[in-house]
Design an enzyme around this catalytic site. Sequence first.
Site, mmCIF file in Angstrom:
data_model
loop_
_atom_site.group_PDB
_atom_site.id
_atom_site.type_symbol
_atom_site.label_atom_id
_atom_site.label_comp_id
_atom_site.label_asym_id
_atom_site.label_seq_id
_atom_site.Cartn_x
_atom_site.Cartn_y
_atom_site.Cartn_z
ATOM 1 N N GLU A 1 0.817 -1.206 0.000
ATOM 2 C CA GLU A 1 0.000 0.000 0.000
ATOM 3 C C GLU A 1 0.859 1.269 0.000
ATOM 4 O O GLU A 1 0.398 2.334 0.408
ATOM 5 C CB GLU A 1 -0.921 -0.013 1.218
ATOM 6 N N SER B 1 -6.609 -2.139 1.749
ATOM 7 C CA SER B 1 -6.847 -1.600 0.400
ATOM 8 C C SER B 1 -7.352 -2.637 -0.577
ATOM 9 O O SER B 1 -7.186 -2.500 -1.784
ATOM 10 C CB SER B 1 -5.566 -0.939 -0.135
ATOM 11 N N SER C 1 -6.306 8.954 3.633
ATOM 12 C CA SER C 1 -6.652 10.380 3.718
ATOM 13 C C SER C 1 -7.220 10.755 5.084
ATOM 14 O O SER C 1 -7.947 11.737 5.213
ATOM 15 C CB SER C 1 -7.644 10.768 2.620
#
Length: 387
Positions: free
Chosen positions: A14, A194, A334
């Site tokens: 990731e 992910s 994020s």
Amino acid sequence: MKKIGVFFGGRSAEHEVSVITGMQIIENIDKTKYEVVPIYVSKEGKWLTGSSLLDFKNYKDGKFKDTKEIILSPNYEDNNVYAHPEIVGLFGKKIIDKIDIALPAFHGMNGEDGTVQGIFELMDIPYVGCGVLGSSVGMDKVLMKDVYKANNLPIVDYTWFYRSKWLKDKELVINQVEKKLSYPMFVKPANLGSSIGITKAKDRDGLILAIEIAIKYDRKIIIEKAVENLREINCAVMGFDEEVITSLCEEPIGWEEILTFEDKYVKSNEKGGKVSGERRIIPADIDEEIRVEIEELAKKAFITIDGRGVSRIDFLLDQNNKVFINEINTLPGSIAFYLWEGKNYSFTKLIDELINIAIKVHKEKKDNIYSYEANLLNRTSFGSKIK
């Protein structure tokens, strides 16, 4: 002005997702309050710092002009960043004086799993996010589900095994899986996020293929009973101890069966480098009682693993509106800023609040006693025979 070390990259599948999160944090942090120090860990595991790491386009072409290879000292209260000793000699050379707070933006192994958090603990530096234990339990889907199951939180049926067992006797593993679960199933690496390495198996041939994919990413494999006709609903939690709040709920859209890496990041980031709202509904279109249930479960999931900072908890909602906890992301992409905007937290305000929580956690840690004077060494005859 406090000096904030933003840590990102890392030896993980990731890696690129982490770079995006790190760059978004650097872009949105309040630079009137904080001096940002970028610390980038390359895919090869080299720790680097330098002003060229502040420019996102440099990651696209891989050209960094002024980076220096560095190390962090694990010595207590030594929060300096040093040049790598192989470059400058035995004793190293200080590159940066005293990082006040660490803000990790790693995703996946070697960063999100408690390893880097352990370094920060040894340094005695405030850091954003979950501690060593919460990070490691949140990373390992098997341990995470074991903990949630022990605390009566709703999860789907699952089983797991090590890669070595599969390589030794594949038929035995398949028979044991089929005895515990019915098709369809989801096969996942236990320590990865992910949606990388995840496959849905609808029959025995699909199960074999899915396992062969998953074992390339991890030595520990988890298999879960698939929830048919599901909706995914996600909710973030922020805080420390039992003083926590929840974000808005979201529902990712435009995917079938598996929310893939491409769904999560490529399609949602292809416009302007920020997560777009076009592939998610915020707030999620769910009944009020379901929303309340999900928010309460999100808080419990966060508190149960000793969550700190911000985490995103992903839920599965079946066709009968039964809610299951899928997983907790202790370091969401994020930092899940898009879930907090509707709660009057801008990205900048969210970062500020996470830093404040890190400082609060660190201050509370100082209340602990770390020594016990027993004069044991002087009262012990080391090496002599005890009669």
